[in-house]
Design a protein around this motif. Structure first.
Motif, PDB file in Angstrom:
ATOM      1  N   ASN A 256       0.853  -1.247  -0.133  1.00  0.00           N
ATOM      2  CA  ASN A 256       0.085   0.027  -0.088  1.00  0.00           C
ATOM      3  C   ASN A 256       0.808   1.250   0.041  1.00  0.00           C
ATOM      4  OD1 ASN A 256      -2.485  -1.204  -0.166  1.00  0.00           O
ATOM      5  ND2 ASN A 256      -2.791  -0.974   2.238  1.00  0.00           N
ATOM      6  N   GLN A 259       2.516   1.773  -3.431  1.00  0.00           N
ATOM      7  CA  GLN A 259       1.464   2.329  -4.308  1.00  0.00           C
ATOM      8  C   GLN A 259       1.166   3.825  -3.977  1.00  0.00           C
ATOM      9  OE1 GLN A 259      -1.444  -0.714  -3.353  1.00  0.00           O
ATOM     10  NE2 GLN A 259      -0.891  -2.094  -4.983  1.00  0.00           N
ATOM     11  N   ALA A 260       1.076   3.868  -2.736  1.00  0.00           N
ATOM     12  CA  ALA A 260       0.950   5.391  -2.450  1.00  0.00           C
ATOM     13  C   ALA A 260       1.891   6.309  -3.096  1.00  0.00           C
ATOM     14  CB  ALA A 260       0.762   5.739  -1.170  1.00  0.00           C
ATOM     15  N   PRO A 308      -6.579   8.997   2.015  1.00  0.00           N
ATOM     16  CA  PRO A 308      -7.457  10.266   1.928  1.00  0.00           C
ATOM     17  C   PRO A 308      -8.409  10.300   3.095  1.00  0.00           C
ATOM     18  CG  PRO A 308      -7.280   8.502  -0.002  1.00  0.00           C
ATOM     19  CD  PRO A 308      -6.551   8.012   0.992  1.00  0.00           C
ATOM     20  N   VAL A 320     -13.094  -0.993   1.379  1.00  0.00           N
ATOM     21  CA  VAL A 320     -13.083   0.352   1.338  1.00  0.00           C
ATOM     22  C   VAL A 320     -11.477   0.428   0.734  1.00  0.00           C
ATOM     23  CG1 VAL A 320     -12.423   2.388   2.753  1.00  0.00           C
ATOM     24  CG2 VAL A 320     -14.210   0.804   3.516  1.00  0.00           C
ATOM     25  N   ARG A 323      -8.315   3.564  -4.258  1.00  0.00           N
ATOM     26  CA  ARG A 323      -7.581   3.510  -5.608  1.00  0.00           C
ATOM     27  C   ARG A 323      -8.580   2.796  -6.595  1.00  0.00           C
ATOM     28  NH1 ARG A 323      -4.491  -0.704  -4.211  1.00  0.00           N
ATOM     29  NH2 ARG A 323      -3.769  -0.700  -6.479  1.00  0.00           N
ATOM     30  N   LEU A 329      -9.274  -4.925   0.082  1.00  0.00           N
ATOM     31  CA  LEU A 329      -9.516  -6.102   1.078  1.00  0.00           C
ATOM     32  C   LEU A 329      -8.049  -6.203   1.812  1.00  0.00           C
ATOM     33  CD1 LEU A 329     -11.062  -8.895  -1.309  1.00  0.00           C
ATOM     34  CD2 LEU A 329     -12.063  -7.757   0.882  1.00  0.00           C
ATOM     35  N   LEU A 331      -5.903  -4.495   3.965  1.00  0.00           N
ATOM     36  CA  LEU A 331      -5.926  -4.006   5.133  1.00  0.00           C
ATOM     37  C   LEU A 331      -6.975  -4.861   6.136  1.00  0.00           C
ATOM     38  CD1 LEU A 331      -5.545  -0.194   5.142  1.00  0.00           C
ATOM     39  CD2 LEU A 331      -3.884  -1.831   5.879  1.00  0.00           C
TER      40      LEU A 331
END
Ligand code: ATP
Ligand code: MG
Length: 369
Positions: A256, A259-260, A308, A320, A323, A329, A331
């Protein structure tokens, strides 16, 4: 008559849930107990000698903490502040605290005793319990849906293969292939939604080992474009855990972060992207309603744009995502695994600093709530 048992007062003070600070006549820190170390996330070694005002006074607080402390030092009048704000690691924490003079018997060396009670902790515990319940309901719902989706997929796939064979015409093969590929994609998604069916198989794990494994995977994946800093406390004890599942948790969180970073390159004009892997001992931490005297903490921190704001509160819920291509899924699965380990994941995020902290209790060190 029986002799009174002797008490080790230092041990007593270190086991108290009230955070205690001792301050010398120059208003510098002289001593803090374990609860206080945990509250301010600072060790006695680092804190001693520092001006207490650095810990006790939040930048936006209008109360004149310095003068009030000096006043108690001079007049020995104690005072209590309710719902005072202190700032720990960029986060506001609310505490009630009392400042009084400690009589040392030496008239020129008065010490101040500051007793702090965080009021957020109670709030946090009930919020956490609520969250765990909601999370479990959401996961059951998701598993139910995933199961229902998966059931007919086998039939659709089989029927499509039969259809393809009986049509035996390359003109239609393109369409039957699309059906089969999409069915497979949906089955993979449903499998991820169902999560691992295996119960964890526990062994003694030095958490640096899975962490290093994840680090080398990231180094390969990012081709060294993201700086990875390690800040390990190598004296950490082993924990009872499922090694492979821990790798999955750390990987989901690190991916994550990567990716961020890679999907928001415009954020990095003046600073270079970096990922920090940190390990620590955390004293007195409440995990799933159980107060643990100590736990192992693993921080995975990035300096990307942050989560965000509209999904920050619900980021651990299934589905939730912030992206376009995310399934939301990662987290939820990670949090689930940590709960199975009697641990938890916490997250703090502002632009430029996102920290996911994984907590794993020491098995032998549980104390009742
Ligand atoms: N380090 C981070 N920095 C910024 N946003 C993050 C970070 N970690 C998570 N997020 C946000 O949280 C969302 C949820 O993450 P989660 O891993 O659960 O799902 P996902 O990454 O969208 O999909 P996947 O199921 O493929 O992991 C992400 O979509 C992203 O918006
Ligand atoms: Mg993810």
């Amino acid at each position: 008559m029986d002799q009174q048992p002797t008490i080790d007062y230092r041990l007593l003070v270190d086991n108290m849930t009230t955070a205690i600070l001792l301050v010398d006549s120059n208003l510098n820190i002289f001593y803090l107990n374990s609860s206080c170390e945990a509250l301010f996330d600072i060790s006695l070694l680092r804190a001693s000698g520092q001006p207490v005002i650095n810990l006790l006074h939040a930048p936006n607080d209008t109360f004149n903490t310095h003068e009030a402390l000096l006043n108690t030092l001079k007049s020995s009048q104690h005072y209590t502040r309710r719902e005072a704000t202190i700032n720990v690691n960029f986060k506001d924490i609310h505490v009630d605290y009392t400042v009084s003079q400690l009589n040392t018997g030496k008239p020129y060396h008065p010490l101040l005793l500051i007793e702090l009670n965080p009021i957020d902790r109670m709030l946090k515990i009930s919020k956490e319990e609520n969250f765990i319940q909601q999370h479990q309901v959401a996961r059951q719902l998701i598993r139910g849906v995933a199961h229902e989706i998966k059931n007919p997929l086998g039939g659709i796939r089989g029927a499509t293969q039969l259809l393809a064979r009986s049509l035996n015409d390359p003109k239609y093969a393109e369409f039957t292939d699309i059906i089969i590929n999409e069915v497979d994609r949906l089955r993979n998604l449903a499998d991820t939604m169902l999560g691992s069916r295996q119960l964890p198989s526990y062994e003694d794990v030095n958490i640096h080992e899975p962490l290093e494994r994840v680090r080398s995977l990231i180094v390969n994946q990012t081709k060294k474009k993201i700086k990875i800093i390690r800040d390990y406390d190598l004296s950490l004890p082993d924990v009872k855990a499922d090694r492979d599942q821990l790798i999955q948790v750390m990987l989901n969180i690190s991916v994550n972060a990567i990716q961020a970073i890679t999907e928001n390159k415009e954020f990095f004009v003046e600073h270079e992207p970096q990922l920090m892997l940190r390990t620590r001992i955390q004293r007195l931490v409440t995990i799933n309603g159980v107060l643990n005297r100590s736990a192992v903490r693993i921080d995975i921190e990035d300096n990307g744009p942050g989560i965000p704001e509209d999904i920050l509160e619900s980021v651990f819920y299934p589905l939730v995502t912030g992206r376009a291509k995310g399934t939301g899924l990662g987290l939820s699965i990670a949090q689930n695994i940590m709960h199975q380990h009697n641990g938890m994941i916490e997250c703090q995020s502002i632009p430029g600093k996102t920290v996911f902290s994984l907590y794993l209790p020491w098995e032998s060190d549980h104390v009742a709530k």
